[in-house]
Design an enzyme around this catalytic site. Sequence first.
Site, PDB file in Angstrom:
ATOM      1  N   SER A  51     -13.383 -24.450 -19.616  1.00 24.52           N
ATOM      2  CA  SER A  51     -13.779 -25.931 -19.057  1.00 24.52           C
ATOM      3  C   SER A  51     -15.131 -26.337 -19.577  1.00 24.52           C
ATOM      4  O   SER A  51     -15.934 -25.356 -19.893  1.00 24.52           O
ATOM      5  CB  SER A  51     -13.547 -26.057 -17.554  1.00 24.52           C
ATOM      6  OG  SER A  51     -14.445 -26.921 -17.114  1.00 24.52           O
ATOM      7  N   ARG A  93      22.525 -51.287 -44.477  1.00 23.71           N
ATOM      8  CA  ARG A  93      20.971 -50.813 -44.296  1.00 23.71           C
ATOM      9  C   ARG A  93      20.623 -51.734 -43.196  1.00 23.71           C
ATOM     10  O   ARG A  93      20.431 -52.952 -43.327  1.00 23.71           O
ATOM     11  CB  ARG A  93      20.209 -50.704 -45.614  1.00 23.71           C
ATOM     12  CG  ARG A  93      19.020 -49.870 -45.559  1.00 23.71           C
ATOM     13  CD  ARG A  93      18.640 -49.756 -47.104  1.00 23.71           C
ATOM     14  NE  ARG A  93      19.358 -49.002 -47.510  1.00 23.71           N
ATOM     15  CZ  ARG A  93      20.096 -49.352 -48.865  1.00 23.71           C
ATOM     16  NH1 ARG A  93      19.380 -50.441 -49.410  1.00 23.71           N
ATOM     17  NH2 ARG A  93      21.021 -48.625 -49.353  1.00 23.71           N
TER      18      ARG A  93
END
Lengths: 476, 476, 476, 476
Positions: A296, A335
């Site tokens: 930490s 498409r």
Amino acid sequence: MDHPNARGKGDSVLSNLTLMQNLSAYDRLFRSPSACRIFSEDAHIEAMLSVEAALVRAEARLGIIPVDAARVIESCCVVGLYDKDSLAIKTPGAGNMAIPLVKQLTLAVRERNPQAAKYVHWGATSQDVIDTAFVLQLRQHFDHVSVLIDRISNDLASLAEKHRRTLVAGRTWLQHAVPITFGLKAAGWLDSFLRYRVRLSELRPRILVLQFGGAAGTLAALGANGTGVASALAEELDLSLPSVPWHANRDRIAEIAVFHGVLMGTIGKIARDLSLEMQPEIGELAEPIIEERGGSSTMPQKRNPVTLAALISSALRVPGLVSTVLSSMVQEHERGLGGWQAEWETVPAICALTLAALERFGEFLPQLEVMPDAMSKNLGVTNGQIVAEAVSMALAAHEGRDKAHVLVAKASRHASQQNIPLLQSLFQSKEITAHLGAAELETLLDPSNYLGSSSEFIDAVLSDWRSALAESKHGG
Amino acid sequence: MDHPNARGKGDSVLSNLTLMQNLSAYDRLFRSPSACRIFSEDAHIEAMLSVEAALVRAEARLGIIPVDAARVIESCCVVGLYDKDSLAIKTPGAGNMAIPLVKQLTLAVRERNPQAAKYVHWGATSQDVIDTAFVLQLRQHFDHVSVLIDRISNDLASLAEKHRRTLVAGRTWLQHAVPITFGLKAAGWLDSFLRYRVRLSELRPRILVLQFGGAAGTLAALGANGTGVASALAEELDLSLPSVPWHANRDRIAEIAVFHGVLMGTIGKIARDLSLEMQPEIGELAEPIIEERGGSSTMPQKRNPVTLAALISSALRVPGLVSTVLSSMVQEHERGLGGWQAEWETVPAICALTLAALERFGEFLPQLEVMPDAMSKNLGVTNGQIVAEAVSMALAAHEGRDKAHVLVAKASRHASQQNIPLLQSLFQSKEITAHLGAAELETLLDPSNYLGSSSEFIDAVLSDWRSALAESKHGG
Amino acid sequence: MDHPNARGKGDSVLSNLTLMQNLSAYDRLFRSPSACRIFSEDAHIEAMLSVEAALVRAEARLGIIPVDAARVIESCCVVGLYDKDSLAIKTPGAGNMAIPLVKQLTLAVRERNPQAAKYVHWGATSQDVIDTAFVLQLRQHFDHVSVLIDRISNDLASLAEKHRRTLVAGRTWLQHAVPITFGLKAAGWLDSFLRYRVRLSELRPRILVLQFGGAAGTLAALGANGTGVASALAEELDLSLPSVPWHANRDRIAEIAVFHGVLMGTIGKIARDLSLEMQPEIGELAEPIIEERGGSSTMPQKRNPVTLAALISSALRVPGLVSTVLSSMVQEHERGLGGWQAEWETVPAICALTLAALERFGEFLPQLEVMPDAMSKNLGVTNGQIVAEAVSMALAAHEGRDKAHVLVAKASRHASQQNIPLLQSLFQSKEITAHLGAAELETLLDPSNYLGSSSEFIDAVLSDWRSALAESKHGG
Amino acid sequence: MDHPNARGKGDSVLSNLTLMQNLSAYDRLFRSPSACRIFSEDAHIEAMLSVEAALVRAEARLGIIPVDAARVIESCCVVGLYDKDSLAIKTPGAGNMAIPLVKQLTLAVRERNPQAAKYVHWGATSQDVIDTAFVLQLRQHFDHVSVLIDRISNDLASLAEKHRRTLVAGRTWLQHAVPITFGLKAAGWLDSFLRYRVRLSELRPRILVLQFGGAAGTLAALGANGTGVASALAEELDLSLPSVPWHANRDRIAEIAVFHGVLMGTIGKIARDLSLEMQPEIGELAEPIIEERGGSSTMPQKRNPVTLAALISSALRVPGLVSTVLSSMVQEHERGLGGWQAEWETVPAICALTLAALERFGEFLPQLEVMPDAMSKNLGVTNGQIVAEAVSMALAAHEGRDKAHVLVAKASRHASQQNIPLLQSLFQSKEITAHLGAAELETLLDPSNYLGSSSEFIDAVLSDWRSALAESKHGG
């Protein structure tokens, strides 16, 4: 189906790729160097160039374009030649990466041989190149995934074997249920992984398939040669030849996404289990203490399970990405407008997060520290109640399941309220002691006597694993 | 793998179910009577009772409980006996439906035979009953899905065959691309449906599997008889026997969700295509005019494509539901807190929406009106530009692909700006007419000359379909 | 903005509704009677009828239709008159529920007064009725949500106050961090709930708005009277009048969904925290032992946290539903094909799951048992390491933050490896004892000395809560 | 609320940032240079360093650390000093970016002044730095979003005004409904955008808030100075001071996500509408022909709507990302394991996609070509049926709404089946001609006579827009 030599030949298509970009902090945390390499912009460009090269080789082979032109074009299909910045700048106007790439390729070829420039990208459209390039990237990816699934399976098999008799609390609804063994937990995970093996083997032949249809799926630009070129191109790339171009029907793409989505869920499940067993009050599992790992910025004692956090994080992210891919399937006509484009970053993101999760999980597993003593101690946390079912079933032989359940439930409640051991509470119930004596109750309350078929289940899964292993060796 | 006779025997488990609840408007709009029947609360209760009955049959067969007791218990496993309202009221406190059901079952048995009541639910836990009951419901569901996939495939095959030469604009990015045929569109959809056929056949044996592990997956309550009972129970229910209970490892459940998610995407894609072709300015497809169908509460002329709206709506809904199932896989330990429960309504919802979509799509397809004239007329909307690629490729033979593309693009732009036919604009370009004469240009600009491999692709897919059909007949 | 008397008047619109359908087990587990009542099919029909009634009242008031006709129509706007089964059967063909309802309403009116039947639904379209009806349902819903947010806030405020000094381990990454108080946890949750109060007050006026645009948003069927009728209709229903119909622009609907989505996330977060503290090895919280609550079908000792499971389950389900609503916003033109329809079940589902979660959480909170002793005991589980930061910061005053962190980290690691208390390990480090004496170290290692600003934070949140409370009393 | 000078001061924190990385093709297609700049790794590091610098300034001001030390530390808070590669490599082990950054910062300070190094990151934890840095990035982002919302609103207002009388087909269910005007469409979009203005103003003060709680939310490392430092730090960064740290309660973060999610939905909706009107058969809108924009790699005539594709693509992607953020809210205790980490890439991705969409849409809008002639022509496509409602309402005055609807519906069906104009079909109905003469029918069938309140609605929205504009000028 794959050719027997598909992997070897296919790999060479992309084998020399090195990663040209720097990895970001999150690339390293949530993805990995190999995931970034396979799905980098460079890799995609290289794969597109591989398709362009294979296309002209195929066409030259069939006499559709001159062999010399094909050779020149192929020699320009080298990722280092391209100005990626310019390519990026042209992409928003072009709408995809293939268009500016083909333009740059054409220019590069023209500089060397103006005649050859005439034949670049002959008969193809952007999507052919983009889709098939992605399939080539996926082939590399699947090879990694396959190896990692096997590696993790082996490690899970070791855990299952080694801890087949290591007692641990079975936990349901985050409460103690009945005793199980840590080996049985591992066997359950392994059983899932063996299914991913099978699923991947079913999936690969549906995915490693050429996508080549020209402007709108007819290959009309190639006249009568369409299917011939398609066939030769598939061969060049060692991909299967589909019956029809699949540019607009994206179930193959969605299937990639969901395979990874389910797999990532399994990894997340295991990571959640491990993280819960690592809680300090539980302490049944630990990562080895490694300098700087899981520290930490302010708390000196911290050993955060950073790997598990990354895995759970990816398990939280992939489902949303999968839903995007499924939504995107609704693509218009030949498409789509938006749906196809939504795939481009999303499907590679799913693959990369999952591949990295497999890698990190594969590295993590062998380092996992299992603390049988803590597991054993925690079995006692409910003062015997974790084997209440054992007493209940023994009593059921005399009183029936329903009445036995009520009697033992009452004794359990009493034990909880008085904060006394279950055994003591059971002794206080004449309806129970009428059938079960002290010695019998003590035997029943020993968790190691209440493991049922755990060992048989472990054996069955390990046997499946051995069969899978053998199958791997003899082919696959 | 399924037994050869699995379907027959399995079906009988649930075969007499009639739907006891009324269907809501949305049940009928988004789901269907059969979907509601299979996944109704009644059906789930009936399936759970089937599991309880099979359990005692299996245990009686192995001599673990008295045959007489089993008979009494089985006779009480009839859905009509139960007070569903009371069951519902008890569910929030119990946390699941199985607990109050087992209590009611025990009471019902006790009323008939107090001795038999002792053996109800012997050795099982709630999740065994809930999970396995859902598998039984899925078997019915899959049978429907399978039939519908075949039915739709057949109709798509007819469309592909019938319209193999029906010209229609190929559309990419919602703009005209090159001509294709409507048969080719249908062949592309059919190709996807043939893959769902295969996927379902791969999936079924992984899903139609017993889930039976007892309190935490060890079957400890059955002592040494755990795997024996499991095996007999699987046989009773005609389900496969898994190597290990899968109560906490939910990849099978997730796989159900994603199979449907992908399938729903394909249905949504087709519905989107059809709806676009039904726009009044396009008018290439129509539903037959049916009294009251698709009307408006205020506009008298309206014929809304209500079926397609329902299909697209479901395609919008299922992806989010799938993401829930994937997120829910991260279940804690031997039975999750929240994740398992999140499946209960979500997975059936996915199945029901998809099944109903298949049904409605299957009814819709044969009614679809195809208007070749409108398709043909729309091909002319760009005044010839839809075959610009044909000209460009013909010119490419002389000038190379790159230069030809630039020249024809210039002519196309000119035609658009002047609002003249492409042919006229091409005539104005000497660089083009130098190579391509008037007759040749006219031939090139005929869309019917520019269909490439369309017919071959259709043949290939129809051939796959015929093989699948043959396979269906000879077994499956 | 709402009229001052909006709530009273608005409520009466739906006030007499009783729930006509039976609740299913999952209705009771995941939803609730009031959630089912507000969002039932009956309630929707009733709300649609309220809109039809208000419409003719408004039109009669403006002299557009005869007052007598309006009276007859209004008298038929009673949910009990309708054949719901027939309505349901007609819905798939009509595409929505309003069309068959208007037809039934017209028939009912015609039977009583053929002249009046001419004016039913005058000038409106289905979506006007469906959307505005849903807004009326939401008004009831928001009233419930508002009360529940306040109720939960009050209970969280009590917890924060009562446990402002109850020490508990602060936990980060599922590891012990530094000590905090249980009151601070509660204050953090309360702080979120106070924000939902504000968000709801911002949201309400944007949602409680008429939707009325006719066929395509022009109100053309009402000629020059369009905005006049709209205004009168809004007044009749006590809804705000929007500047323009919002039938096709669904940000209001999406805002409803996301408000609940975020709120459900907060409930899920709290439920997760509570469930983790209820693990038997941790045992800091408990639900009271209630007969039959949280039992198992096989394990007699079980007390499953069934309420928390339901809450977490809903927190897993709502995000996917929210994503559906967001995807569905992309609706075509003046009324979408699929997107609008996808809202119909999804938004009510989100509201109902969240409302029920608030209800169940509101019932749960006052029953929560807090065990300060267990919290205190768990603080010792790391043998002092939970206050390593305290030592590190004290040492930092002498050695600097960086070096102090390294020294205490080393001592912590040593303590872990040797399995000794941190204090003992600290004593072994001369670099530490050079600055910090035994007494000082002992003081530092007392968790109750290391609570920092906890109490000030609690005060600040409680002060916010009091202000909110006062505001509620003086208006709102 | 923000200080009046907040923006000026706040901006300077990040003002000199230049983008150090190259943009990828997809960065440019789906994101944008400014979005990439604000949410780049560099920007995040710079923002974290701004927090570290402000922290020591605040602490020096309060006399907690030496002023000289603060100066040295601040001088090292320059992004160019850092080895990003090393930072990235250390991130997976550390679990976040702040830990290695603080380490590098400490080293850099120590090289200049070992005494100063003691005070780096004093009293803070990683999450304080990461969360608050993200808030600083969001402040920049919101400034852009705000400007873009206003810019787009202005352009939509112009469209609404300019086309208030431009007739276009109102389309519902992708079928013609009744005539509307293109200005009314634009007014509806503008109305949504005006709401985003309000929502953003409500959101900003909840988001632009300090996050500072130390290890677990108590600020214990700062002893009695916690809230004092928090207050000074908020002032240094021009952020609001929250009542309590919100590290574990992530509703603020989720609110960011959902705001963008809804906004992206609106953009997607408009883009879908525009793209449908650009279909060649419809041709009501167009992008100007720009060299190389929207071309195809093979079809020379192509002008793909590439901008709209990118917008729709983002509208497909954001919902899934939002669901991830909502799922991730369920974070354990004082700092989650997986949930917090899942935010890090997801929330910036949502912001960046949306910001870029706003930018691209803002560029697109003024270029939009509106073709009133085509709109007008399309109104005729149904041969008069688009104004069937007008006839029906006129007839309703005589026959009642219900009968009129049936009669006109019949005439419409007849017209469709016979392929004749509606007028002709109406003439054939004696029940209609009994009430409506030829002249009247012709007037009714003129779409320009059937616009209802369109103009009033446009006025109302434009009036709202002018008020918003005025408000912007006088403050905000």
